[in-house]
Design an enzyme around this catalytic site. Structure first.
Site, mmCIF file in Angstrom:
data_model
loop_
_atom_site.group_PDB
_atom_site.id
_atom_site.type_symbol
_atom_site.label_atom_id
_atom_site.label_comp_id
_atom_site.label_asym_id
_atom_site.label_seq_id
_atom_site.Cartn_x
_atom_site.Cartn_y
_atom_site.Cartn_z
ATOM 1 N N ARG A 157 8.744 -4.055 4.426
ATOM 2 C CA ARG A 157 7.952 -3.033 4.855
ATOM 3 C C ARG A 157 8.787 -1.661 4.051
ATOM 4 O O ARG A 157 9.679 -1.682 4.022
ATOM 5 C CB ARG A 157 7.606 -2.751 6.155
ATOM 6 C CG ARG A 157 6.953 -3.654 6.925
ATOM 7 C CD ARG A 157 6.640 -3.397 8.446
ATOM 8 N NE ARG A 157 6.034 -4.393 9.097
ATOM 9 C CZ ARG A 157 6.356 -5.254 9.954
ATOM 10 N NH1 ARG A 157 7.754 -5.528 9.876
ATOM 11 N NH2 ARG A 157 5.889 -6.230 10.594
ATOM 12 N N LYS A 188 8.952 -3.792 12.967
ATOM 13 C CA LYS A 188 8.370 -3.038 13.918
ATOM 14 C C LYS A 188 8.940 -3.544 15.555
ATOM 15 O O LYS A 188 9.336 -4.510 15.628
ATOM 16 C CB LYS A 188 6.796 -3.539 13.778
ATOM 17 C CG LYS A 188 6.207 -2.958 12.626
ATOM 18 C CD LYS A 188 4.602 -3.065 12.820
ATOM 19 C CE LYS A 188 3.794 -2.479 11.415
ATOM 20 N NZ LYS A 188 2.460 -2.819 11.526
ATOM 21 N N HIS A 257 2.875 -1.693 0.084
ATOM 22 C CA HIS A 257 2.468 -2.611 1.137
ATOM 23 C C HIS A 257 1.629 -3.612 0.200
ATOM 24 O O HIS A 257 1.422 -4.650 0.519
ATOM 25 C CB HIS A 257 1.529 -2.143 2.282
ATOM 26 C CG HIS A 257 1.585 -2.736 3.371
ATOM 27 N ND1 HIS A 257 2.864 -2.597 4.269
ATOM 28 C CD2 HIS A 257 0.654 -3.478 4.224
ATOM 29 C CE1 HIS A 257 2.648 -3.385 5.244
ATOM 30 N NE2 HIS A 257 1.370 -3.858 5.310
ATOM 31 N N ARG A 260 4.089 -6.158 -0.687
ATOM 32 C CA ARG A 260 4.121 -7.085 0.650
ATOM 33 C C ARG A 260 3.224 -8.126 0.583
ATOM 34 O O ARG A 260 3.168 -9.295 0.900
ATOM 35 C CB ARG A 260 4.411 -6.232 1.913
ATOM 36 C CG ARG A 260 4.655 -7.112 3.239
ATOM 37 C CD ARG A 260 4.616 -6.147 4.345
ATOM 38 N NE ARG A 260 4.418 -6.576 5.794
ATOM 39 C CZ ARG A 260 5.389 -7.243 6.342
ATOM 40 N NH1 ARG A 260 6.557 -7.325 5.920
ATOM 41 N NH2 ARG A 260 5.083 -7.494 7.597
ATOM 42 N N HIS A 283 5.881 -10.947 11.587
ATOM 43 C CA HIS A 283 4.396 -10.876 12.428
ATOM 44 C C HIS A 283 4.766 -11.360 13.635
ATOM 45 O O HIS A 283 5.252 -12.595 14.047
ATOM 46 C CB HIS A 283 3.396 -11.548 11.696
ATOM 47 C CG HIS A 283 2.827 -10.981 10.503
ATOM 48 N ND1 HIS A 283 1.957 -11.301 9.644
ATOM 49 C CD2 HIS A 283 3.084 -9.583 9.887
ATOM 50 C CE1 HIS A 283 1.653 -10.522 8.671
ATOM 51 N NE2 HIS A 283 2.294 -9.554 8.884
ATOM 52 N N TYR A 292 -3.881 -13.994 5.126
ATOM 53 C CA TYR A 292 -3.343 -14.585 3.771
ATOM 54 C C TYR A 292 -4.006 -15.886 3.464
ATOM 55 O O TYR A 292 -3.916 -16.173 2.373
ATOM 56 C CB TYR A 292 -1.982 -14.537 3.746
ATOM 57 C CG TYR A 292 -1.280 -13.100 3.619
ATOM 58 C CD1 TYR A 292 -1.298 -12.465 2.646
ATOM 59 C CD2 TYR A 292 -0.592 -12.676 4.961
ATOM 60 C CE1 TYR A 292 -0.910 -10.941 2.917
ATOM 61 C CE2 TYR A 292 -0.298 -11.324 5.230
ATOM 62 C CZ TYR A 292 -0.328 -10.399 4.158
ATOM 63 O OH TYR A 292 0.117 -9.368 4.147
#
Length: 314
Positions: A157, A188, A257, A260, A283, A292
């Site tokens: 990120r 995150k 992004h 990514r 994630h 994806y």
């Protein structure tokens, strides 16, 4: 005309509520216009059914929403409209003018989530290997190539990349262990994870570190710095990447992004290991990563359409 519903006059309560929004909640004129448009739709629906505000029931509101949706009003517009209606009836309830809020519990249909855009493999490689033909600062060129290699090669990120420090000593953000070929990043929720760093990224890192000291301020811990020697900001990174993509001749706007997304979709196409991609992206839920698989299917569908003799419709 016999049997036609009596026209419903514009309810003065709506004007009072709009005044409440303007004076007490101090909404901007643009927001007030959106509310007026929502109430105009409500009034038109009430007029069609010959109803006053106090007579609106949940089944009325549900039918009106379905009708507007069928007429082409999108999920986001419907959600904004319902929010305005809900606020009006809540206020009317506080004023003692309606017995219930007919919009409570009513939700607009979910908007389809757009697929994240990913570069083709050859586009991502062209972006990483691009060399400026002008007399641009070679030190910044080394920095930029290293950034692209890490974004595409590791799926980082923006905040994870700009947060990297040169060494692990005293770093609360992240760093790269070149000997272990691994980046430790802070993702995150302040969750730390390890990301493999490939050969191309390690070579680019070595080239950048060889010249970084000429740009960085004394004592600056950041791995990536801007022209003034301080930590590179996310906005600086985005501007650099967009300019580099244009110079490399890519036909689309490129943002961090997107690299990514490209990392994830290309890895999934090659490995088919969704759980591994989830871990590498950091994630928390596998459902986030499953988008994806849709990208992967698109890739397969394009290959089918291009190659199979029965694929193209006549």
């Amino acid at each position: 005309m016999a049997g036609a519903a009596e026209p419903v006059p514009w309810p003065p309560q709506i004007d009072r509520y709009l005044e409440h929004l303007r004076v007490e909640r101090r909404l901007a004129e643009a927001s007030l216009r959106a509310y007026r448009d929502a109430f105009a739709r409500l009034h038109a629906a009430m007029t069609a059914d010959g109803l006053a505000l106090a007579g609106v029931q949940p089944h009325h509101a549900r039918r009106w929403m379905a009708r507007l949706h069928a007429q082409g009003l999108g999920p986001r517009s419907l959600a904004q409209m319902l929010s305005a209606w809900r606020g009006l009836f809540r206020w009317l309830g506080h004023e003692g003018e309606v017995a219930l809020n007919p919009v409570d519990g009513l939700r607009a249909p979910k908007a389809a989530k757009p697929l994240p855009k990913a570069l083709a493999v050859e586009q991502a490689v062209a972006l990483a290997e691009h060399r400026a033909e002008d007399a641009r600062d070679a030190r910044l060129e080394a920095r930029d190539r290293c950034i692209v290699e890490l974004l595409y090669g590791g799926g980082l990120r923006v905040s994870e990349l700009t947060g990297l420090d040169v060494t692990a000593s005293g770093s609360a953000r992240g760093w790269i262990d070149a000997a272990a070929a691994e980046a430790q990043v802070l993702g995150k929720g302040s969750k730390r994870r390890g990301v493999p760093v490939g050969r191309a990224a390690l070579e680019a890192l070595q080239a950048w570190l060889a010249v970084r000291g000429e740009l960085a301020r004394p004592g600056e811990p950041a791995l990536f710095v801007g022209p003034r020697g301080a930590r590179l900001s996310p906005s600086q990174l985005r501007a650099m990447l967009a300019a580099r993509a244009r110079a490399a001749g890519l036909p689309t706007h490129v943002h961090p992004h997107m690299l990514r997304h490209s990392f994830a979709s290309h890895l999934l196409q090659s490995s088919g290991d969704l759980r591994a991609v989830q871990e590498l992206l950091g994630h928390a839920s596998i459902t986030t990563t499953q988008v994806y698989t849709r990208l992967d299917f698109q890739h397969l569908a394009k290959a089918y359409d291009a190659a199979h003799p029965r694929a193209k419709r006549r």
